[in-house]
Design a protein around this motif. Structure first.
Motif, PDB file in Angstrom:
ATOM      1  N   CYS A   1     -15.419  -9.702  21.374  1.00  0.00           N
ATOM      2  CA  CYS A   1     -16.433 -10.382  22.179  1.00  0.00           C
ATOM      3  C   CYS A   1     -17.794  -9.714  21.991  1.00  0.00           C
ATOM      4  O   CYS A   1     -18.826 -10.378  21.984  1.00  0.00           O
ATOM      5  CB  CYS A   1     -16.047 -10.377  23.651  1.00  0.00           C
ATOM      6  SG  CYS A   1     -14.775 -11.599  24.075  1.00  0.00           S
TER       7      CYS A   1
ATOM      8  N   CYS B   1     -11.329 -15.597  26.379  1.00  0.00           N
ATOM      9  CA  CYS B   1     -10.792 -14.456  25.638  1.00  0.00           C
ATOM     10  C   CYS B   1      -9.531 -13.963  26.338  1.00  0.00           C
ATOM     11  O   CYS B   1      -9.517 -13.737  27.555  1.00  0.00           O
ATOM     12  CB  CYS B   1     -11.836 -13.340  25.573  1.00  0.00           C
ATOM     13  SG  CYS B   1     -11.223 -11.825  24.792  1.00  0.00           S
TER      14      CYS B   1
ATOM     15  N   CYS C   1     -17.097 -17.762  25.730  1.00  0.00           N
ATOM     16  CA  CYS C   1     -15.828 -18.402  25.390  1.00  0.00           C
ATOM     17  C   CYS C   1     -15.739 -19.754  26.084  1.00  0.00           C
ATOM     18  O   CYS C   1     -16.162 -19.897  27.234  1.00  0.00           O
ATOM     19  CB  CYS C   1     -14.658 -17.535  25.842  1.00  0.00           C
ATOM     20  SG  CYS C   1     -14.646 -15.879  25.113  1.00  0.00           S
TER      21      CYS C   1
END
Length: 245
Positions: free
Chosen positions: A94, A75, A69
């Motif tokens: 994820c 996230c 990320c």
């Protein structure tokens, strides 16, 4: 589930399921254990960590990493955990990194196993009860699962160990990963065919028996895959989880 696809919808997932998702244009798949409420425990390789295999498969292993990320947009569920390595727990988004969701199958017949030409999708081995699978996954989350190695100790090896409680003896050259075994089997077939081609003076002579050669090569590929399946191997041991104090 069937011979053609193992795709599954999220709402059909059950705690303790072994799931996977393809990376890098279906070159490699990443595996994990679905825990509950959208959480997955999986084994990842850290950036820059050497695998030491010396094979072209090393080039694809970066696909086993969870999607990183952006620093300014982590996230919302996993936060920094989504950028970690080793055994980690993340949300299913994820874990999937934008890919589709598939369910790994256990206790399949040899006929079904061989019909699934691609490795890393099923095994002859039986799964333990979901509670044991989840307990083992959480144990490895706390204690780790050793050093990541694309051939001997990868994300599929981790998920298989969580599900069966079995692990290949460390001294052997190949772990229980179906996709690693398939890659090696295919590489062996391609190498032997290439050497045979180079040893012939006439390319036409090589092509004459092409159909027979393909059948034989595929048979060798299937035998190698089956021989390395955790459900039939003898060089395995039962993993004993140490009591925590």
């Amino acid at each position: 589930m069937g011979v053609l696809t193992n795709k599954i919808e999220r709402e059909d997932l059950k705690p303790g399921d072994h799931i996977y998702s393809y990376r890098l244009a279906y070159t490699y798949s990443h595996h994990g254990i679905y825990v509950n409420e959208g959480n997955v425990i999986h084994f990842t390789r850290g950036e820059g960590q050497e695998t030491g295999t010396g094979t072209v498969l090393d080039r694809f292993i970066g696909s086993s990493l969870p999607q990183r990320c952006p620093l300014d947009n982590p996230c919302l569920i996993c936060d920094d955990q989504s950028k970690s390595d080793g055994v980690i727990s993340t949300c299913i988004d994820c874990f999937l990194s934008g890919g589709d969701l598939y369910l790994y199958e256990y206790d399949v017949s040899r006929k079904f196993f061989l019909a699934k030409a691609r490795g890393g999708t099923c095994t002859l081995a039986s799964s333990e009860p979901p509670e044991q699978v989840i307990d083992r996954a959480f144990y490895f989350l706390r204690k780790g699962f050793g050093v990541y190695n694309v051939i001997k100790n990868n994300c599929e090896d981790f998920a298989l160990c969580c599900k069966t409680g079995l692990q290949v003896i460390p001294t052997v050259s190949v772990g229980q990963s179906g996709q690693a075994a398939s890659f090696q089997a295919a590489a062996d077939v391609i190498l032997s065919s290439s050497l045979e081609f180079l040893g012939r003076s006439s390319p036409l002579g090589f092509l004459t028996n092409n159909v027979t050669r393909l059948v034989g090569s595929y048979g060798k590929y299937c035998v190698n895959r089956l021989a390395n399946d955790i459900g039939v191997r003898q060089d395995v041991r039962k993993v004993v989880l140490e009591e925590e104090t």
